[in-house]
Design a protein around this motif. Structure first.
Motif, PDB file in Angstrom:
ATOM      1  N   VAL A  78      -4.291 -29.316-125.945  1.00 11.94           N
ATOM      2  CA  VAL A  78      -4.617 -28.572-125.428  1.00 11.94           C
ATOM      3  C   VAL A  78      -4.022 -27.990-123.743  1.00 11.94           C
ATOM      4  O   VAL A  78      -3.266 -29.818-123.601  1.00 11.94           O
ATOM      5  N   LEU A  79      -3.911 -27.461-123.253  1.00 10.22           N
ATOM      6  CA  LEU A  79      -3.070 -27.454-121.923  1.00 10.22           C
ATOM      7  C   LEU A  79      -3.423 -27.527-121.076  1.00 10.22           C
ATOM      8  O   LEU A  79      -2.752 -27.911-119.859  1.00 10.22           O
ATOM      9  N   ARG A  80      -4.492 -26.267-121.107  1.00 12.55           N
ATOM     10  CA  ARG A  80      -5.586 -26.527-119.709  1.00 12.55           C
ATOM     11  C   ARG A  80      -7.102 -26.032-119.975  1.00 12.55           C
ATOM     12  O   ARG A  80      -7.311 -25.467-120.603  1.00 12.55           O
ATOM     13  N   GLU A  81      -7.886 -26.125-119.161  1.00 11.30           N
ATOM     14  CA  GLU A  81      -8.908 -25.166-119.435  1.00 11.30           C
ATOM     15  C   GLU A  81      -9.983 -25.399-117.892  1.00 11.30           C
ATOM     16  O   GLU A  81      -9.899 -26.373-117.460  1.00 11.30           O
ATOM     17  N   ALA A  82     -10.981 -24.739-117.978  1.00 11.15           N
ATOM     18  CA  ALA A  82     -11.483 -23.801-116.661  1.00 11.15           C
ATOM     19  C   ALA A  82     -13.327 -23.691-117.268  1.00 11.15           C
ATOM     20  O   ALA A  82     -13.137 -22.949-118.489  1.00 11.15           O
ATOM     21  N   GLU A  83     -13.497 -24.313-116.387  1.00 10.08           N
ATOM     22  CA  GLU A  83     -15.302 -23.601-116.522  1.00 10.08           C
ATOM     23  C   GLU A  83     -15.367 -22.630-116.022  1.00 10.08           C
ATOM     24  O   GLU A  83     -15.201 -22.022-115.368  1.00 10.08           O
ATOM     25  N   VAL A  84     -16.002 -21.312-116.725  1.00  5.99           N
ATOM     26  CA  VAL A  84     -16.253 -20.421-116.723  1.00  5.99           C
ATOM     27  C   VAL A  84     -17.646 -19.598-116.835  1.00  5.99           C
ATOM     28  O   VAL A  84     -18.612 -19.804-118.099  1.00  5.99           O
ATOM     29  N   HIS A  85     -18.958 -20.155-116.389  1.00 12.49           N
ATOM     30  CA  HIS A  85     -20.464 -20.026-115.973  1.00 12.49           C
ATOM     31  C   HIS A  85     -21.260 -21.048-116.968  1.00 12.49           C
ATOM     32  O   HIS A  85     -21.829 -20.914-117.910  1.00 12.49           O
ATOM     33  N   ASP A  86     -20.581 -22.221-117.163  1.00 11.98           N
ATOM     34  CA  ASP A  86     -21.157 -23.138-118.048  1.00 11.98           C
ATOM     35  C   ASP A  86     -20.821 -23.573-119.104  1.00 11.98           C
ATOM     36  O   ASP A  86     -21.242 -23.918-120.154  1.00 11.98           O
ATOM     37  N   TRP A  87     -19.772 -22.748-119.473  1.00 10.01           N
ATOM     38  CA  TRP A  87     -18.570 -22.492-120.782  1.00 10.01           C
ATOM     39  C   TRP A  87     -17.338 -22.575-120.698  1.00 10.01           C
ATOM     40  O   TRP A  87     -17.173 -23.063-118.677  1.00 10.01           O
ATOM     41  N   TYR A  88     -16.047 -22.733-121.018  1.00 11.56           N
ATOM     42  CA  TYR A  88     -14.989 -23.712-121.208  1.00 11.56           C
ATOM     43  C   TYR A  88     -14.160 -22.395-121.346  1.00 11.56           C
ATOM     44  O   TYR A  88     -13.676 -22.711-123.319  1.00 11.56           O
ATOM     45  N   ASP A  89     -12.457 -22.137-121.170  1.00  8.42           N
ATOM     46  CA  ASP A  89     -11.696 -21.774-121.442  1.00  8.42           C
ATOM     47  C   ASP A  89     -10.605 -22.592-121.933  1.00  8.42           C
ATOM     48  O   ASP A  89     -10.904 -23.003-120.562  1.00  8.42           O
ATOM     49  N   VAL A  90     -10.610 -22.660-122.702  1.00  6.26           N
ATOM     50  CA  VAL A  90      -9.123 -23.346-122.859  1.00  6.26           C
ATOM     51  C   VAL A  90      -7.966 -23.455-123.706  1.00  6.26           C
ATOM     52  O   VAL A  90      -8.252 -21.998-124.513  1.00  6.26           O
ATOM     53  N   ALA A  91      -7.029 -23.551-123.041  1.00 10.94           N
ATOM     54  CA  ALA A  91      -5.892 -22.836-123.022  1.00 10.94           C
ATOM     55  C   ALA A  91      -5.438 -24.146-124.281  1.00 10.94           C
ATOM     56  O   ALA A  91      -5.002 -25.102-124.180  1.00 10.94           O
ATOM     57  N   MET A  92      -3.746 -23.736-125.562  1.00  6.14           N
ATOM     58  CA  MET A  92      -3.328 -24.678-126.504  1.00  6.14           C
ATOM     59  C   MET A  92      -2.608 -23.899-126.910  1.00  6.14           C
ATOM     60  O   MET A  92      -2.371 -22.781-126.731  1.00  6.14           O
ATOM     61  N   VAL A  93      -1.651 -25.126-127.020  1.00  3.46           N
ATOM     62  CA  VAL A  93      -0.301 -24.634-127.344  1.00  3.46           C
ATOM     63  C   VAL A  93       0.128 -24.783-128.873  1.00  3.46           C
ATOM     64  O   VAL A  93      -0.351 -26.380-129.514  1.00  3.46           O
TER      65      VAL A  93
END
Length: 123
Positions: A100-115
């Motif tokens: 996991v590189l980063r995560e961001a909360e978006v409307h009670d869900w999470y966008d998670v970026a991974m390498v």
């Protein structure tokens, strides 16, 4: 430069109205292989700090040969190793490893970026 595509449409016709900067920008963004997995469900598996194994399905937002971005119902901490399982329409699956590189909360869900990483490199 005109390249024909068997259906009579010229490649140069597709570029009409697009500036050279836009053409170059689009090419630079797409140098890595991308898969059309948008809105497909993929399997994720990771181990929490307490040792518990978490398995979840996540909606794929974007995949390239370098990594992926998913939308999931819970956060995954930065640097967390994750096992990623893609399934094709015939039911076959492919497993990859990511971090996991980063995560961001978006409307009670999470966008998670991974390498993507090699197995064993995820620790």
């Amino acid at each position: 430069m005109r390249h024909s595509k068997g259906n009579g449409v010229q490649f140069s016709d597709c570029l009409k109205g697009i500036t050279m900067h836009e053409q170059t920008s689009n090419l630079e963004k797409r140098r890595s292989l991308r898969l059309d997995m948008e809105k497909e469900l993929i399997g994720l598996e990771w181990q929490c700090e307490d040792g518990k194994i978490i398995k979840r399905q996540a909606m794929c937002i974007d995949v390239s040969n370098g990594g992926l971005k998913v939308n999931i119902d819970r956060p995954i901490i930065t640097n967390q190793p994750v096992k990623v399982t893609f399934r094709d329409k015939l039911g076959a699956s492919n497993q990859f490893y990511a971090r996991v590189l980063r995560e961001a909360e978006v409307h009670d869900w999470y966008d998670v970026a991974m390498v993507f990483v090699e197995q064993g490199e995820d620790k």
